[in-house]
Design a protein around this motif. Structure first.
Motif, mmCIF file in Angstrom:
data_model
loop_
_atom_site.group_PDB
_atom_site.id
_atom_site.type_symbol
_atom_site.label_atom_id
_atom_site.label_comp_id
_atom_site.label_asym_id
_atom_site.label_seq_id
_atom_site.Cartn_x
_atom_site.Cartn_y
_atom_site.Cartn_z
ATOM 1 N N VAL A 476 14.329 1.576 62.069
ATOM 2 C CA VAL A 476 14.375 1.571 60.609
ATOM 3 C C VAL A 476 15.793 1.944 60.211
ATOM 4 C CG1 VAL A 476 13.577 2.697 58.498
ATOM 5 C CG2 VAL A 476 11.943 2.146 60.302
ATOM 6 N N ASP A 477 16.495 1.031 59.579
ATOM 7 C CA ASP A 477 17.900 1.254 59.215
ATOM 8 C C ASP A 477 18.735 1.642 60.429
ATOM 9 O OD1 ASP A 477 17.182 0.702 56.605
ATOM 10 O OD2 ASP A 477 16.988 2.809 56.029
ATOM 11 N N GLY A 478 18.450 1.014 61.561
ATOM 12 C CA GLY A 478 19.218 1.265 62.770
ATOM 13 C C GLY A 478 18.842 2.521 63.522
ATOM 14 N N LEU A 479 17.823 3.242 63.057
ATOM 15 C CA LEU A 479 17.370 4.469 63.709
ATOM 16 C C LEU A 479 15.930 4.299 64.182
ATOM 17 C CD1 LEU A 479 18.761 7.008 61.100
ATOM 18 C CD2 LEU A 479 19.660 6.666 63.413
ATOM 19 N N PRO A 480 15.535 4.998 65.252
ATOM 20 C CA PRO A 480 14.160 4.851 65.746
ATOM 21 C C PRO A 480 13.129 5.441 64.789
ATOM 22 C CG PRO A 480 15.587 5.939 67.365
ATOM 23 C CD PRO A 480 16.327 5.922 66.073
#
Length: 537
Positions: A476-480
């Motif tokens: 999500v937005d480049g984060l897990p």
């Protein structure tokens, strides 16, 4: 482990640390890697990317997952395993399948030969005279112990920013937290500084860090793993469990540490199922998945909500039966937890007074016993620990016990009844693990209530004693972000089977495991400068 894994393929040291724990074990048994090589590769990785957690926050851009690195003992155990394997014979045949694979331990698990501080100045430098039960199991299986990992002080916090010895950074983005209280263990695993690690979970302290770091975290059934030798936070809620990069690795580690222990009065008397076999088992066809409808929190991140809805549809497409389940008292679980937990904290931490336990602080010119205790606790405990002790002492005080602690225990019973009713309809329950992705360092430390709300989805499992697992659901937005599954008590094997099936589903969709996407966080200020504030790489 992967069907395409070539146990005989040449591999560099940097590649060794990126294998799963079970792949490492397979190479050790095949003789294509030695335990000394494996341990040394992890020690080199720690030296390259971890840094010293006791340095000033701006002085070191490393992950800082470890509080203590156990170099000499880890290499000695590894050499012993290698010698036994080289000699062959009955002793070699009797080696545990994981013998020689290194592991890390959260620093509230007492360990002979290494300091155990619970990340608190109250225990700074303390050396335990005995091993925790889980450490005994790990030593018996001959897993080299890489060291002790950072945590929120006495396991109180959700970001690993409340350690007395400095913060741990998220390997996905050095400006963000790895979750807590077991952020050190999760970060070590995510940064390839350990293949797997042990943590403790009181309200989500294994599962939330797993969600924030793209790894797997498991809270076993209460009593499935002995708490003997684990520094207590809230005894009716605490549970030791594994952090790993894959579900199968987590299952293998719980297989090592689980089982009955007569020294823990809450230890379940029966043996445990074959968890590793369970993790290799079922698909999702026919699985009844209950989606809890009572935890649609206002604070749920829009990206997490969108990803969660996508994954629910993917489960249905894979053959799972999706059932909306009402657990009406889950919404009250957070409030009940934050009365029960600090009440038990108040009781458990009363012993740390500089007289019975803990480093003693004597006021200038001496003082009475009461003054020594006051000075000791003022200097030895951090703000979050003090906050919870005060809250718990108030909740247990005369005139308020029934109104607060007693009422919270009634809510706990109602939550347990919600679980029982839900599991009559479904095989597992599903929620996001955390309502948001990993937040920025310093973003929530001044607002404890906001940080407490991050435990919304994980707390019910602790109140009821049921097992829970967090598996990566994607980015999500480049984060897990993590998917949490919960199963009935004593059904840990079911949880591992479902977790592994979902892990395969997500990996097929993404084209590679989520954990394999984590960027390297290199040691040095230049790496911190190259990371945009609040951005993800």
């Amino acid at each position: 482990m992967s069907e395409t894994f070539d146990v005989h393929a040449p591999i560099e040291a940097d590649g060794l640390v990126r294998l799963t724990a079970l792949q490492m074990a397979e190479r050790l048994r095949a003789g294509t890697t030695t335990s000394v090589e494996l341990v040394q590769a992890h020690l080199d990785r720690i030296a390259a990317v971890d840094g010293d957690p006791r340095q000033d926050a701006d002085a070191d851009a490393g992950v800082r997952a470890y509080l203590h690195v156990n170099t000499e003992e880890a290499l000695a155990v590894a050499a012993e395993v290698d010698a036994i394997r080289a000699a062959g014979g009955a002793e070699a045949e009797a080696l545990h399948p994981l013998a020689g694979v290194p592991v890390a331990l959260k620093d509230n698990i007492v360990t002979v030969g290494q300091p155990t501080t619970a990340a608190s100045r109250m225990l700074d430098g303390w050396m335990s005279p005995y091993d925790a039960h889980v450490v005994e199991r790990i030593r018996a299986a001959r897993l080299p112990i890489l060291g002790k990992t950072n945590m929120d002080e006495f396991a109180m916090g959700g970001s690993t920013e409340h350690s007395a010895f400095g913060v741990t950074r998220n390997p996905w983005d050095g400006q963000r937290v790895p979750g807590g209280s077991g952020g050190g263990s999760a970060a070590a695993v995510a940064a390839f500084c350990a293949p797997f690690a042990l943590g403790s979970d009181t309200g989500g302290s294994i599962r939330e860090p797993a969600a924030f770091t793209g790894t797997v975290g498991v809270k076993p059934t209460y009593g499935a793993v002995s708490r003997y030798g684990v520094i207590a936070m809230a005894s009716s809620l605490d549970q030791v469990g594994p952090a790993a990069r894959t579900v199968a690795d987590a299952a293998a580690l719980q297989q090592v540490i689980g089982g009955h222990d007569a020294r823990d009065s809450t230890s379940l008397p029966e043996g445990q199922a074959d968890l590793v076999a369970a993790a290799a088992g079922r698909d999702l066809a026919g699985l009844r998945v209950g989606v809890v409808t009572d935890l649609d929190a206002e604070g749920l991140h829009p990206g997490v909500k969108e990803a969660f809805d996508r994954d629910v549809r993917a489960l249905a497409d894979a053959g799972a039966e999706i059932v909306e389940v009402s657990c009406p008292h889950f919404s009250a679980a957070l409030g009940a937890y934050y009365l029960i937990m600090p009440s038990e904290v108040s009781s458990n931490l009363a012993r740390y007074d500089g007289v019975r336990y803990g480093n003693r602080v004597v006021p200038d010119g001496g003082g009475t016993i009461e003054q020594v205790m006051g000075a000791t606790r003022a200097a030895g405990f951090g703000d979050e620990v003090k906050r919870r002790i005060i809250l718990g002492t108030y909740a247990l005080s005369a005139g308020y016990y029934d109104a607060y602690y007693g009422s919270a225990q009634k809510v706990r019973t109602l939550v347990q009844q919600d679980f029982a009713a839900a599991f009559e309809q479904v095989d597992v329950l599903l929620t996001p693990t955390a309502p948001i992705p990993a937040f920025r360092l310093g973003e929530q430390t001044k607002d404890p209530v906001t940080m407490y709300l991050n435990d919304l989805f994980t707390i019910p499992a602790n109140l009821a004693g049921v097992p829970g697992i967090s598996v990566p659901g994607g980015l999500v937005d480049g984060l897990p972000y993590g998917l949490q599954f919960m199963a009935p008590a004593r059904e840990d094997a079911r949880l591992y089977a479902v977790g592994a099936a979902v892990e395969r589903l997500v990996t097929e969709r993404e084209g590679h495991p989520v954990w394999a996407q984590a960027p390297d966080l290199q040691k040095g200020a230049e790496r911190a400068a190259a990371t945009p504030a609040g951005g993800s790489k």
